[in-house]
Design a protein around this motif. Structure first.
Motif, short mmCIF file in Angstrom:
data_model
loop_
_atom_site.label_atom_id
_atom_site.label_comp_id
_atom_site.label_asym_id
_atom_site.label_seq_id
_atom_site.Cartn_x
_atom_site.Cartn_y
_atom_site.Cartn_z
N CYS A 122 0.77 -1.28 -0.02
CA CYS A 122 -0.04 0.15 0.06
C CYS A 122 1.00 1.19 0.08
O CYS A 122 1.91 1.37 0.54
CB CYS A 122 -0.94 -0.02 1.25
SG CYS A 122 -2.03 1.45 1.19
N CYS A 159 -0.29 3.06 3.92
CA CYS A 159 0.13 2.65 5.05
C CYS A 159 1.03 1.48 4.91
O CYS A 159 1.17 0.82 3.80
CB CYS A 159 -1.38 2.17 5.67
SG CYS A 159 -2.04 0.48 5.04
N CYS A 164 -6.75 -1.79 -0.22
CA CYS A 164 -5.89 -1.96 0.88
C CYS A 164 -7.00 -2.53 2.01
O CYS A 164 -7.83 -2.14 2.52
CB CYS A 164 -4.98 -0.86 1.26
SG CYS A 164 -4.41 -1.19 2.65
N SER A 189 0.59 -1.82 5.24
CA SER A 189 -0.06 -3.00 4.84
C SER A 189 0.40 -3.59 3.41
O SER A 189 0.67 -2.76 2.41
CB SER A 189 -1.66 -2.85 4.75
OG SER A 189 -2.17 -3.92 3.88
N CYS A 229 -6.37 0.13 5.02
CA CYS A 229 -6.83 1.35 5.05
C CYS A 229 -7.86 1.79 4.02
O CYS A 229 -8.36 3.00 3.76
CB CYS A 229 -5.54 2.46 5.03
SG CYS A 229 -4.88 2.42 3.45
ZN LIG Z 1 -3.21 0.99 3.15
#
Ligand SMILES: [Zn+2]
Length: 179
Positions: free
Chosen positions: A18, A21, A50, A23, A53
């Protein structure tokens, strides 16, 4: 010959970093395309978000292709967010490579085995078919399907492909009698 089938239970997640973030996991969710016509050129993206987020990313399916180059039924499918088309594009290795993601199949597939008494006639041949390109290690799949330990697999299985090498295409193996 006993038929086993590997089949997806849902679409796999994407291993995709991502930009917003930490992730590294994304999902196609309900499965949506975005189609944009620019003159006679067409862009088609598969939208993913994602899992952490919710940020949406666009994966290029077609970039600047002439409208006429795409089969009209397929184009309708992009406009209608056809679920089979979502699956086939997500599982297309060329699209994965171009968009730099890999598929995370954890928990997204199952092994179908017929109800059969294995100990009736030895040796037993098993043919494993793949309805979806799930990457599995034959050794582990066989252990799971037969309820064998890894040692039993080593002792009693003759596999026609390298048992430790991950694959996502059909193969056969033979279960030998207990000696
Ligand atoms: Zn994210």
């Amino acid at each position: 010959m006993l038929p086993w089938v590997v089949r997806r239970t849902r679409l796999p997640l994407l291993s995709l970093r991502c930009v917003d973030c930490p992730s590294e996991s994304a999902t196609t969710g309900a499965g949506r395309f975005r189609v944009n016509a620019n003159g006679k050129l067409l862009h088609v993206w598969l939208l993913v978000r994602c899992v952490s987020c919710d940020r949406t990313s666009k994966l290029a399916v077609h970039e600047r292709v002439p409208v006429r180059a795409i089969d009209p039924a397929t184009l309708d499918g992009y406009h209608d967010n056809d679920q089979e088309l979502v699956a086939s594009r997500l599982l297309d290795p060329l699209i994965a490579r171009r968009n730099r993601f890999s598929l995370d199949w954890t928990g997204a597939w199952e092994l179908h085995t017929p109800q059969a008494r294995l100990d009736e006639r030895w040796p037993v041949r098993v043919e494993v078919g793949f309805d979806d390109p799930v990457p599995v290690r034959p050794e582990r799949l066989i252990a799971q399907g037969l309820g064998f330990s890894r040692n039993e697999v080593l002792r009693r299985i003759k596999c026609d492909v390298p048992p430790r090498r991950t694959r996502s295409a059909g193969f056969t193996f033979t279960v030998m009698a207990v000696d």
